[in-house]
Design an enzyme around this catalytic site. Structure first.
Site, PDB file in Angstrom:
ATOM      1  CG  ASP A 157     -16.090 -59.747 -94.768  1.00 28.90           C
ATOM      2  OD1 ASP A 157     -16.142 -60.667 -93.934  1.00 28.90           O
ATOM      3  OD2 ASP A 157     -16.459 -59.872 -95.949  1.00 28.90           O
ATOM      4  N   GLY A 188     -12.600 -64.539 -90.293  1.00 29.75           N
ATOM      5  CA  GLY A 188     -12.575 -66.005 -90.436  1.00 29.75           C
ATOM      6  C   GLY A 188     -11.476 -66.451 -91.378  1.00 29.75           C
ATOM      7  NE  ARG A 189     -12.958 -64.121 -96.194  1.00 24.23           N
ATOM      8  CZ  ARG A 189     -13.219 -62.979 -96.813  1.00 24.23           C
ATOM      9  NH1 ARG A 189     -12.710 -62.745 -97.999  1.00 24.23           N
ATOM     10  NH2 ARG A 189     -13.976 -62.067 -96.250  1.00 24.23           N
ATOM     11  CG  ASP A 218     -28.828 -61.687 -92.461  1.00 25.19           C
ATOM     12  OD1 ASP A 218     -29.986 -62.052 -92.191  1.00 25.19           O
ATOM     13  OD2 ASP A 218     -28.573 -60.832 -93.334  1.00 25.19           O
ATOM     14  CG  ASN A 219     -23.122 -61.856 -88.539  1.00 27.88           C
ATOM     15  OD1 ASN A 219     -22.626 -60.763 -88.299  1.00 27.88           O
ATOM     16  ND2 ASN A 219     -22.950 -62.458 -89.722  1.00 27.88           N
ATOM     17  NE  ARG A 266     -21.222 -60.303 -99.515  1.00 27.76           N
ATOM     18  CZ  ARG A 266     -20.446 -61.258-100.050  1.00 27.76           C
ATOM     19  NH1 ARG A 266     -20.329 -61.365-101.361  1.00 27.76           N
ATOM     20  NH2 ARG A 266     -19.794 -62.101 -99.274  1.00 27.76           N
TER      21      ARG A 266
HETATM   22  C1  FPP Z   1     -16.772 -60.576 -90.361  1.00 29.54           C
HETATM   23  O1  FPP Z   1     -15.751 -61.507 -90.612  1.00 29.54           O
HETATM   24  C2  FPP Z   1     -16.716 -60.160 -88.982  1.00 29.54           C
HETATM   25  C3  FPP Z   1     -17.705 -60.374 -88.081  1.00 29.54           C
HETATM   26  C4  FPP Z   1     -18.969 -61.035 -88.404  1.00 29.54           C
HETATM   27  C5  FPP Z   1     -17.535 -59.991 -86.668  1.00 29.54           C
HETATM   28  C6  FPP Z   1     -16.890 -58.673 -86.433  1.00 29.54           C
HETATM   29  C7  FPP Z   1     -16.292 -58.699 -85.100  1.00 29.54           C
HETATM   30  C8  FPP Z   1     -15.104 -58.184 -84.743  1.00 29.54           C
HETATM   31  C9  FPP Z   1     -14.286 -57.358 -85.627  1.00 29.54           C
HETATM   32  C10 FPP Z   1     -14.531 -58.479 -83.425  1.00 29.54           C
HETATM   33  C11 FPP Z   1     -14.920 -57.735 -82.242  1.00 29.54           C
HETATM   34  C12 FPP Z   1     -15.677 -56.481 -82.423  1.00 29.54           C
HETATM   35  C13 FPP Z   1     -15.794 -55.565 -81.435  1.00 29.54           C
HETATM   36  C14 FPP Z   1     -16.637 -54.375 -81.662  1.00 29.54           C
HETATM   37  C15 FPP Z   1     -15.107 -55.679 -80.151  1.00 29.54           C
HETATM   38  P1  FPP Z   1     -16.128 -62.980 -90.988  1.00 29.54           P
HETATM   39  O2  FPP Z   1     -16.166 -63.784 -89.756  1.00 29.54           O
HETATM   40  O3  FPP Z   1     -17.389 -62.979 -91.792  1.00 29.54           O
HETATM   41  O4  FPP Z   1     -14.904 -63.360 -91.865  1.00 29.54           O
HETATM   42  P2  FPP Z   1     -14.881 -64.304 -93.140  1.00 29.54           P
HETATM   43  O5  FPP Z   1     -15.746 -63.638 -94.196  1.00 29.54           O
HETATM   44  O6  FPP Z   1     -13.450 -64.326 -93.510  1.00 29.54           O
HETATM   45  O7  FPP Z   1     -15.415 -65.639 -92.711  1.00 29.54           O
END
Ligand code: FPP
Length: 230
Positions: free
Chosen positions: A13, A16-17, A60-61, A175
């Site tokens: 996680d 994005g941040r 959910d993504n 979580r």
């Molecule tokens: C959560 O961060 C991350 C994801 C939903 C995507 C995970 C993907 C990767 C790590 C990149 C590529 C993966 C592979 C296997 C090549 P978020 O976007 O929810 O971050 P935030 O909570 O800060 O918005």
């Protein structure tokens, strides 16, 4: 008792941040996250990790903006193309778990090729969870007499995964987000404020060291305590 498997699961996680803090688009955070995936996968077997499961895309993504979903799908595709050779060389069997009926045919094809190419890997099994929902897989496996095998089948996993020993979540949140609910029943939890793109092999080593210092009782009592009990 010598433990034969060591399963680490990671909720990656904070992409994005990480990007927002740098004034970058979210997709750049995911790209940096893919680099962290490479670092972590290559470091994991050196810590005795036999099973590594990464939460890359939850069911959910799909609710995220279309361009972000498309960018993530492209990243998964290019990761499979680029990294399956390296995984094969390093004895890593790569599998993608989760639903496949909503992925593009090209991505499904890349998954199948990567899985075939790396199937002989015996040093570590890397599972990447894409369109994954623990509740969905449990609902589909419910009623089976061998739930563990049925969950694996629902997720297109070739073999049932062992229980999670250590569950890491980066990005400050604490979580489970519908990840490995059945398999993490006795997992030790490790939450870190590090945003996923900044996660390093050193931080993985520290998390493993903390895990090894913990006493796991699985609902029992320690032998020493048992000896002193009435
Ligand atoms: C959560 O961060 C991350 C994801 C939903 C995507 C995970 C993907 C990767 C790590 C990149 C590529 C993966 C592979 C296997 C090549 P978020 O976007 O929810 O971050 P935030 O909570 O800060 O918005």
């Amino acid at each position: 008792m010598v433990q034969s498997t060591f399963h680490v699961a990671i909720i990656m996680d904070g992409n994005g941040r990480w990007a927002a803090e740098r004034g970058l688009p979210r997709t750049r955070g995911h790209e940096a996250g893919a680099d962290a995936v490479e670092r972590t996968v290559q470091a994991a077997p050196t810590h005795g990790i036999t099973d590594l499961t990464l939460f890359a895309f939850s069911s959910d993504n799909w609710q995220r903006p279309k361009h972000e979903v498309e960018a993530l799908m492209r990243l998964f595709h290019s990761y499979l193309l680029r990294q399956s050779g390296r995984c094969r060389e390093n004895g890593i069997a790569l599998r993608v778990i989760g639903r496949r009926d909503r992925l593009s045919p090209a991505l499904v094809e890349a998954i199948e090729v990567a899985e075939r190419r790396t199937a002989g890997g015996s040093r570590m099994t890397l599972r990447i969870a894409v369109d994954y929902s623990a509740r969905w897989s449990l609902a589909h496996a419910a009623g089976s007499s061998d739930l563990r095998a049925a969950i694996a089948r629902a997720n297109h996993d070739a073999t049932p995964m062992p229980d999670v020993d250590l569950l890491i979540r980066t990005g400050r949140e604490q979580r489970l987000s519908d990840f490995l609910l059945w398999e993490s029943s006795y997992a030790e939890l490790h939450f870190t404020a590090t945003m996923w793109p900044d996660f390093t092999a050193d931080e993985l080593a520290r998390a493993v060291a903390v895990f090894r210092s913990r006493s796991r009782r699985f609902g029992h009592v320690d032998a020493v305590e048992a000896a002193h009990g009435s």
